[in-house]
Design a protein around this motif. Structure first.
Motif, PDB file in Angstrom:
ATOM      1  N   ASP A 414       0.849  -1.192   0.000  1.00 19.66           N
ATOM      2  CA  ASP A 414       0.000   0.000   0.000  1.00 19.66           C
ATOM      3  C   ASP A 414       0.888   1.247   0.000  1.00 19.66           C
ATOM      4  O   ASP A 414       1.414   1.631   1.043  1.00 19.66           O
ATOM      5  CB  ASP A 414      -0.908   0.002   1.234  1.00 19.66           C
ATOM      6  CG  ASP A 414      -1.842   1.206   1.255  1.00 19.66           C
ATOM      7  OD1 ASP A 414      -1.948   1.898   0.220  1.00 19.66           O
ATOM      8  OD2 ASP A 414      -2.474   1.452   2.303  1.00 19.66           O
ATOM      9  N   ARG A 417       0.504   4.654   2.420  1.00 19.62           N
ATOM     10  CA  ARG A 417       1.051   4.825   3.754  1.00 19.62           C
ATOM     11  C   ARG A 417       2.368   5.607   3.733  1.00 19.62           C
ATOM     12  O   ARG A 417       2.876   5.990   4.779  1.00 19.62           O
ATOM     13  CB  ARG A 417       1.272   3.456   4.403  1.00 19.62           C
ATOM     14  CG  ARG A 417       0.005   2.614   4.517  1.00 19.62           C
ATOM     15  CD  ARG A 417       0.274   1.287   5.167  1.00 19.62           C
ATOM     16  NE  ARG A 417       0.723   1.439   6.547  1.00 19.62           N
ATOM     17  CZ  ARG A 417       1.166   0.445   7.313  1.00 19.62           C
ATOM     18  NH1 ARG A 417       1.232  -0.784   6.804  1.00 19.62           N
ATOM     19  NH2 ARG A 417       1.543   0.659   8.538  1.00 19.62           N
ATOM     20  N   SER A 453       7.837  -2.278   5.344  1.00 17.38           N
ATOM     21  CA  SER A 453       7.684  -1.637   6.644  1.00 17.38           C
ATOM     22  C   SER A 453       8.407  -2.482   7.675  1.00 17.38           C
ATOM     23  O   SER A 453       8.076  -3.654   7.865  1.00 17.38           O
ATOM     24  CB  SER A 453       6.199  -1.491   7.004  1.00 17.38           C
ATOM     25  OG  SER A 453       6.056  -0.922   8.284  1.00 17.38           O
ATOM     26  N   ARG A 458       9.563   2.934   7.002  1.00 16.00           N
ATOM     27  CA  ARG A 458       8.730   2.562   5.866  1.00 16.00           C
ATOM     28  C   ARG A 458       9.435   2.965   4.590  1.00 16.00           C
ATOM     29  O   ARG A 458      10.189   3.939   4.578  1.00 16.00           O
ATOM     30  CB  ARG A 458       7.365   3.253   5.938  1.00 16.00           C
ATOM     31  CG  ARG A 458       6.487   2.750   7.078  1.00 16.00           C
ATOM     32  CD  ARG A 458       5.192   3.526   7.147  1.00 16.00           C
ATOM     33  NE  ARG A 458       4.356   3.056   8.247  1.00 16.00           N
ATOM     34  CZ  ARG A 458       3.236   3.636   8.635  1.00 16.00           C
ATOM     35  NH1 ARG A 458       2.830   4.749   8.013  1.00 16.00           N
ATOM     36  NH2 ARG A 458       2.526   3.145   9.624  1.00 16.00           N
ATOM     37  N   THR A 512       6.171   7.993  11.078  1.00 15.75           N
ATOM     38  CA  THR A 512       4.870   7.477  10.645  1.00 15.75           C
ATOM     39  C   THR A 512       4.171   8.477   9.742  1.00 15.75           C
ATOM     40  O   THR A 512       2.968   8.666   9.802  1.00 15.75           O
ATOM     41  CB  THR A 512       3.987   7.184  11.867  1.00 15.75           C
ATOM     42  OG1 THR A 512       3.855   8.389  12.646  1.00 15.75           O
ATOM     43  CG2 THR A 512       4.590   6.107  12.721  1.00 15.75           C
ATOM     44  N   THR A 514       2.299   9.964   6.717  1.00 16.03           N
ATOM     45  CA  THR A 514       1.382   9.354   5.776  1.00 16.03           C
ATOM     46  C   THR A 514       1.278  10.187   4.518  1.00 16.03           C
ATOM     47  O   THR A 514       1.770  11.298   4.435  1.00 16.03           O
ATOM     48  CB  THR A 514      -0.022   9.207   6.399  1.00 16.03           C
ATOM     49  OG1 THR A 514      -0.527  10.517   6.674  1.00 16.03           O
ATOM     50  CG2 THR A 514       0.040   8.426   7.702  1.00 16.03           C
TER      51      THR A 514
END
Length: 527
Positions: A414, A417, A453, A458, A512, A514
């Motif tokens: 995905d 993210r 991840s 990530r 984190t 996005t």
């Protein structure tokens, strides 16, 4: 008028500051207190003298002189009847000015290296002060010591080594205190390895002091083992570690030596102290070089991070400009479509249906091509639908299909993210990699991408490879990949490699963040 000063005299203004008087009293007390713990071979007031001169600016040196003279007055006034007033005065007033002159010379001549300046001042001060002391005693005492030349030299060496060791005990700590705002001293002391090293050193010193005099060999061995924690501190913290370890080493050996009072001498410990003096000099020099190269490494690391941040900002600024151009092109396309729609409606209303139908078909084809080219300028679909949709539905996919050499991309994970700037970088990198393979290599090309991840990290791994596994990329292609793709990948925490028949690109980001968090300068367009 020119002779007014001769007739009226000179007016001198002398200001005495309470803080300066307090400094003089504190210095005198420090010299008196440290003398109670000193030996001929470990004379701590000599270290206090040099440390005070190093710590205080020249404007406060007169107060140090006042404190020095007060210290010598209380110590040597009772000796006047035995040694004479001339010796008491000259031997007291000359030592501090000599150290001040040496310190001033060291600051001017050795300005680039604090550690080299410290060692030079320590060596010269110990030699000059010792020569002054022994010379005044030999020349001014009513009954000078009846020493031979060898005994005189031995006494001078003993005093000089004692002063040098004392300076290496106090002066590094003073410099460390002076650098407390730039050197994280207290954090260094509070760390576990530092505490363990100092505790081990203290334990060895106390154990050595409890060993009987008859077992001098064992005591000397334990004292030499105390150098190992000092070496460990130097290796761990560089100059700061040496500035803590060397004084602690000398202080523990000096305080645990038998007969801890002035004018005492312990021959067995003196040999150990000479070894420790040489070891202290070596550790201070080693620590200075370690800190120097560590500082250079830190500066280079900071420079690399700044360069990466500048490259990232440059890429983001370029993407912002391309986005504005793409929006402008889309507005132009909308205007052209609106104009053609009005023409088509007019033709239909006046009975020219065939021409209107042909114009409608032509307008739709060119509008699609126009929007595909605009999406190549900046993939606006990436902002709403993510990287994979931009690769599969935008103009880049049509361009790949038209070459008849790029197979269907294999995409996993995905990408939504990931942050927008990372997706844009992955988009540009993958397009450039495929373009290089199409221009420089023959055969079919396959594109793969997989989002990864690991903990808080990530990223995405992308490959553009030749379908034929038995073919390897040429050297020219590998050079082009490094020239065109490595810079963008490094700017976003990634890497680019050529492995046999494929180009492997890895982009990572921390935290984190996005996709919905747009970088500065790029605003998300409405869906």
């Amino acid at each position: 008028m020119r002779l007014n000063w001769w007739n009226e005299g000179l007016q001198l203004k002398l200001r005495i500051h309470p803080a300066g008087l307090a400094l003089a009293v504190l210095y005198a007390i420090a010299c008196w207190a440290t003398r109670q713990l000193s030996l001929d071979q470990f004379y701590l007031p000599a270290g206090v003298r040099v440390a005070a001169v190093l710590l205080c600016p020249p404007r406060l040196w007169p107060y140090l002189l006042l404190g020095e003279y007060a210290y010598f007055a209380q110590m040597r006034y009772p000796m006047i009847e035995k040694y004479g007033v001339t010796w008491a005065v000259l031997a007291s007033v000359s030592l501090m000015p000599a150290v001040m002159f040496i310190t001033h010379w060291g600051r001017r001549m050795i300005a680039n290296s604090v550690n080299a300046r410290l060692l030079a001042i320590a060596l010269l001060s110990s030699i000059v002060v010792t020569l002054l002391n022994v010379s005044f005693s030999q020349l001014l005492w009513p009954m000078p010591p009846a020493d031979s030349a060898l005994a005189f030299l031995s006494r001078a060496v003993r005093f000089s080594v004692g002063d040098f060791i004392a300076i290496l005990t106090v002066a590094p700590l003073a410099l460390l205190w002076a650098k407390r705002n730039t050197e994280p001293l207290w954090r260094t002391i509070s760390t576990g390895p530092t505490a363990v090293a100092l505790s081990t050193m203290t334990l060895l010193g106390v154990t050595a002091s409890l060993i009987p005099t008859e077992a001098s060999t064992l005591r000397t061995s334990l004292q030499l083992l105390m150098g190992l924690p000092a070496i460990a501190l130097t290796c761990l913290h560089g100059w700061r570690g040496a500035a803590i370890g060397v004084p602690a080493l000398n202080l523990i050996i000096g305080l645990t030596t038998p007969k801890p009072y002035a004018a005492a001498f312990d021959a067995s410990t003196f040999t150990t102290q000479q070894i420790m003096a040489i070891t202290g000099v070596a550790l201070l020099l080693l620590g200075s070089r370690i800190s120097h190269y560590h500082r250079r490494y830190q500066l280079r690391e900071v420079g690399e991070k700044n360069a990466i941040n500048l490259a990232r900002s440059s890429h983001l600024a370029s993407e912002s400009d391309l986005r504005e151009r793409a929006i402008h092109l889309r507005k132009l396309g909308d205007g052209i479509d609106l104009s053609l729609s009005e023409v088509i409606n007019w033709l239909n209303s006046h009975g020219h249906s065939a021409i209107a139908s042909s114009l409608t078909h032509t307008a739709n084809v060119h509008s699609r091509l126009f929007r595909e080219q605009a999406s190549l300028v900046y993939p606006t679909a990436l902002e709403q639908l993510g990287l994979y949709v931009a690769l599969q539905a935008g103009g880049v996919r049509s361009a790949w299909i038209d070459t008849h050499r790029v197979t269907e991309p294999r995409l996993a994970g995905d990408p939504c993210r990931l942050s927008l700037d990372l997706q844009l970088t992955a988009y540009r990198s993958l397009i450039d990699a495929v373009s290089l393979l199409l221009k420089s290599e023959s055969g079919q090309v396959i594109v793969r991408a997989r989002c990864i991840s690991v903990g808080q990290q990530r990223g995405i791994v992308m490959t553009a490879s030749l379908l034929d596994r038995h073919r390897a990329l040429s050297g020219t292609t590998a050079n082009l990949v490094r020239e065109r793709l490595a810079g963008r990948a490094l700017a976003f925490g990634g890497s680019v490699h050529c492995r046999h028949n494929r180009i492997v690109m890895v982009l990572v980001e921390s935290g984190t963040t996005t996709r919905r968090e747009s970088p500065k300068g790029i605003h998300l367009a409405p869906a």
